[in-house]
Design a protein around this motif. Sequence first.
Motif, mmCIF file in Angstrom:
data_model
loop_
_atom_site.group_PDB
_atom_site.id
_atom_site.type_symbol
_atom_site.label_atom_id
_atom_site.label_comp_id
_atom_site.label_asym_id
_atom_site.label_seq_id
_atom_site.Cartn_x
_atom_site.Cartn_y
_atom_site.Cartn_z
ATOM 1 N N LYS A 50 42.763 76.513 -81.182
ATOM 2 C CA LYS A 50 43.598 77.214 -81.747
ATOM 3 C C LYS A 50 45.010 77.137 -80.787
ATOM 4 C CE LYS A 50 40.892 78.185 -85.130
ATOM 5 N NZ LYS A 50 41.475 77.706 -86.458
ATOM 6 N N GLY A 51 45.196 75.891 -80.222
ATOM 7 C CA GLY A 51 46.260 76.103 -79.164
ATOM 8 C C GLY A 51 46.129 76.676 -77.950
ATOM 9 N N THR A 52 47.642 76.615 -77.608
ATOM 10 C CA THR A 52 47.680 76.619 -76.071
ATOM 11 C C THR A 52 48.880 76.746 -75.708
ATOM 12 O OG1 THR A 52 48.407 74.017 -75.427
ATOM 13 C CG2 THR A 52 45.793 74.292 -75.819
ATOM 14 N N ALA A 53 49.464 76.710 -74.102
ATOM 15 C CA ALA A 53 50.463 77.090 -73.893
ATOM 16 C C ALA A 53 51.672 76.784 -73.847
ATOM 17 C CB ALA A 53 50.845 78.202 -72.098
ATOM 18 N N THR A 54 51.048 74.960 -74.429
ATOM 19 C CA THR A 54 52.654 74.091 -74.497
ATOM 20 C C THR A 54 51.819 73.328 -75.709
ATOM 21 O OG1 THR A 54 50.784 72.498 -73.454
ATOM 22 C CG2 THR A 54 52.604 73.811 -72.273
ATOM 23 N N ARG A 55 51.116 73.976 -77.199
ATOM 24 C CA ARG A 55 50.709 73.207 -77.893
ATOM 25 C C ARG A 55 50.176 74.646 -79.084
ATOM 26 N NH1 ARG A 55 48.922 69.142 -74.644
ATOM 27 N NH2 ARG A 55 49.627 66.594 -75.401
ATOM 28 N N THR A 56 50.594 74.872 -80.438
ATOM 29 C CA THR A 56 50.201 75.912 -81.074
ATOM 30 C C THR A 56 49.179 74.471 -81.833
ATOM 31 O OG1 THR A 56 51.278 74.453 -82.602
ATOM 32 C CG2 THR A 56 52.349 75.751 -82.111
ATOM 33 N N ALA A 57 48.112 75.245 -82.212
ATOM 34 C CA ALA A 57 47.186 75.075 -83.231
ATOM 35 C C ALA A 57 47.238 73.730 -84.183
ATOM 36 C CB ALA A 57 46.655 75.496 -84.089
ATOM 37 N N ALA A 58 48.894 73.762 -84.898
ATOM 38 C CA ALA A 58 48.776 72.841 -85.592
ATOM 39 C C ALA A 58 49.287 71.434 -85.129
ATOM 40 C CB ALA A 58 50.204 72.873 -86.399
ATOM 41 N N ASP A 59 49.916 71.911 -83.540
ATOM 42 C CA ASP A 59 50.542 70.396 -82.725
ATOM 43 C C ASP A 59 49.544 69.925 -82.152
ATOM 44 O OD1 ASP A 59 52.888 71.247 -82.526
ATOM 45 O OD2 ASP A 59 53.134 72.362 -81.347
ATOM 46 N N VAL A 60 47.838 71.158 -82.002
ATOM 47 C CA VAL A 60 46.419 69.892 -81.912
ATOM 48 C C VAL A 60 45.511 69.372 -82.256
ATOM 49 C CG1 VAL A 60 44.357 70.680 -80.546
ATOM 50 C CG2 VAL A 60 46.311 71.735 -79.682
ATOM 51 N N ASN A 61 46.421 69.616 -83.431
ATOM 52 C CA ASN A 61 45.618 68.905 -85.197
ATOM 53 C C ASN A 61 46.303 67.551 -84.912
ATOM 54 O OD1 ASN A 61 42.709 70.385 -85.992
ATOM 55 N ND2 ASN A 61 44.463 71.409 -85.232
ATOM 56 N N ARG A 62 47.461 67.868 -85.160
ATOM 57 C CA ARG A 62 48.676 67.137 -85.307
ATOM 58 C C ARG A 62 48.658 65.157 -84.706
ATOM 59 N NH1 ARG A 62 53.463 65.916 -83.894
ATOM 60 N NH2 ARG A 62 53.815 67.874 -82.943
ATOM 61 N N GLN A 63 48.043 65.694 -83.364
ATOM 62 C CA GLN A 63 48.342 65.373 -82.614
ATOM 63 C C GLN A 63 47.175 64.281 -82.481
ATOM 64 O OE1 GLN A 63 49.877 66.460 -78.627
ATOM 65 N NE2 GLN A 63 51.438 67.729 -79.197
ATOM 66 N N LEU A 64 46.071 64.924 -82.399
ATOM 67 C CA LEU A 64 44.418 64.270 -82.636
ATOM 68 C C LEU A 64 44.563 63.753 -84.087
ATOM 69 C CD1 LEU A 64 42.496 67.163 -82.050
ATOM 70 C CD2 LEU A 64 42.708 65.207 -80.976
ATOM 71 N N ASP A 65 45.994 63.635 -85.144
ATOM 72 C CA ASP A 65 45.331 62.377 -86.180
ATOM 73 C C ASP A 65 46.582 61.324 -85.949
ATOM 74 O OD1 ASP A 65 43.749 63.895 -87.613
ATOM 75 O OD2 ASP A 65 45.710 65.953 -88.806
ATOM 76 N N GLU A 66 47.554 61.704 -85.510
ATOM 77 C CA GLU A 66 48.723 60.734 -84.756
ATOM 78 C C GLU A 66 47.887 59.735 -83.706
ATOM 79 O OE1 GLU A 66 52.351 63.389 -84.877
ATOM 80 O OE2 GLU A 66 51.385 62.960 -82.573
ATOM 81 N N LEU A 67 47.572 59.994 -83.473
ATOM 82 C CA LEU A 67 46.086 58.840 -82.488
ATOM 83 C C LEU A 67 45.334 58.180 -83.072
ATOM 84 C CD1 LEU A 67 45.444 61.284 -78.896
ATOM 85 C CD2 LEU A 67 46.897 59.658 -79.369
#
Length: 416
Positions: free
Chosen positions: A56-73
């Motif tokens: 659901k996100g961190t201090a530097t990444r939103t939940a969308a960032d986390v899931n998008r970056q996992l997909d990008e890898l």
Amino acid sequence: MAQFRTHTLSNGLRVAAEIDHRCYSTAIGYFVHAGARNETDRESGLSHFLEHMMFKGTATRTAADVNRQLDELGGNSNAYTSEEQTVYYATVLPKFQDRLVDLLTDMLSPSLAKDDFDTERQVILEEIAKYEDQPPFGAFERVMEIYYGPRGLGRRVLGTKESIESMRVEAMQDFFNRRYRPENIVMAATGNVDFDGLIASLETLTQSWPDRPKPAAPPSDDPSSLPEGIAIDANLEIEDASQAYLVRIHRGPSMASEDRYASRILASILGDEGGSRLFWELIDTGRAETATAWPQEFADSGAWFSYLVCEPEKLKSNAKLMEGVMTRTANDGVTTEELEQAKNKAMARCIMQSERPSNRLFSVGSRYLTQQNYVSTDELLERFKSIDEQMIGRVAKEYLLESPTQVIASATSVEA
């Protein structure tokens, strides 16, 4: 040739890697000593709930960032929670190792925002309701609660409706700070791993983990009471069930026991879904839809499960047939042909699973977290090869002859 390496960081985080540069992928995961057995009544289901919140996100990444970056890898990623651990993992191409380590490590410093907590609570409640609506309708959880007691290994991984509804985000934050400490975590890696680069990255990325606050331990549970929402009746009445579901537990070997290898072979002979003794006795004859048995290993304990699904009016006779198969196996042993077939199946499965770093990751990480040791594929194969009929007979007598703990789920009251 695979090489096993370990390292303990300056903050106490342990790293264990099975390195094989012939592989085309790299699998990495955080194995956290946080599971249902580590919770109190007020925290029941919290380890699994927390697993959800990690995305659901961190201090530097939103939940969308986390899931998008996992997909990008471009690899496979997921998480799971059990009685003894929570695991966050992914498999990527080796060139993405640093990016994956950065992402997974950041995920283990979640925001744990109250709005996300309240939203995810509803997801967990829906998951519990969905699970209770599906066969065998909570019978596995109930038999664990009776056998181990409703706490420790017997505590439900999902928690109960009551525990999730009453849970507060502050309790999750305290649980996180108690359990998600570097000395309580193993970073495991398998496949084409840059081990020195991994250690260097982790030293930097996890240097603040020891600074997490150390909350006081929660109040102890009252052992004379049942947790809210828990019952230990051995019969579950399910209004719409058309079949009867019988789940039994015998004592079994732990992850530390040498009996675990022979038990796995015995399980194949006794209860594989195709070609086993229970299959020919109960399924091939049309008496039952499901009849199987298998061992479940925990860090310091173990259980032999047997599972039977059939028409309610056939449950009692089928249960006796199942008992007869298990008793005869313990008293008379197995044939050379059965043993060789089961060993060949186990070794073939072991070899095929070892071809993928993503498969080896869970064996390496879980074992190092709970037992602080390593079993290579070659060693596992040798263990299976060494099993003889005497070992199978001894293990069968050790674990299959005791009276089991059982639970029946059905629409009507039936006996087994």
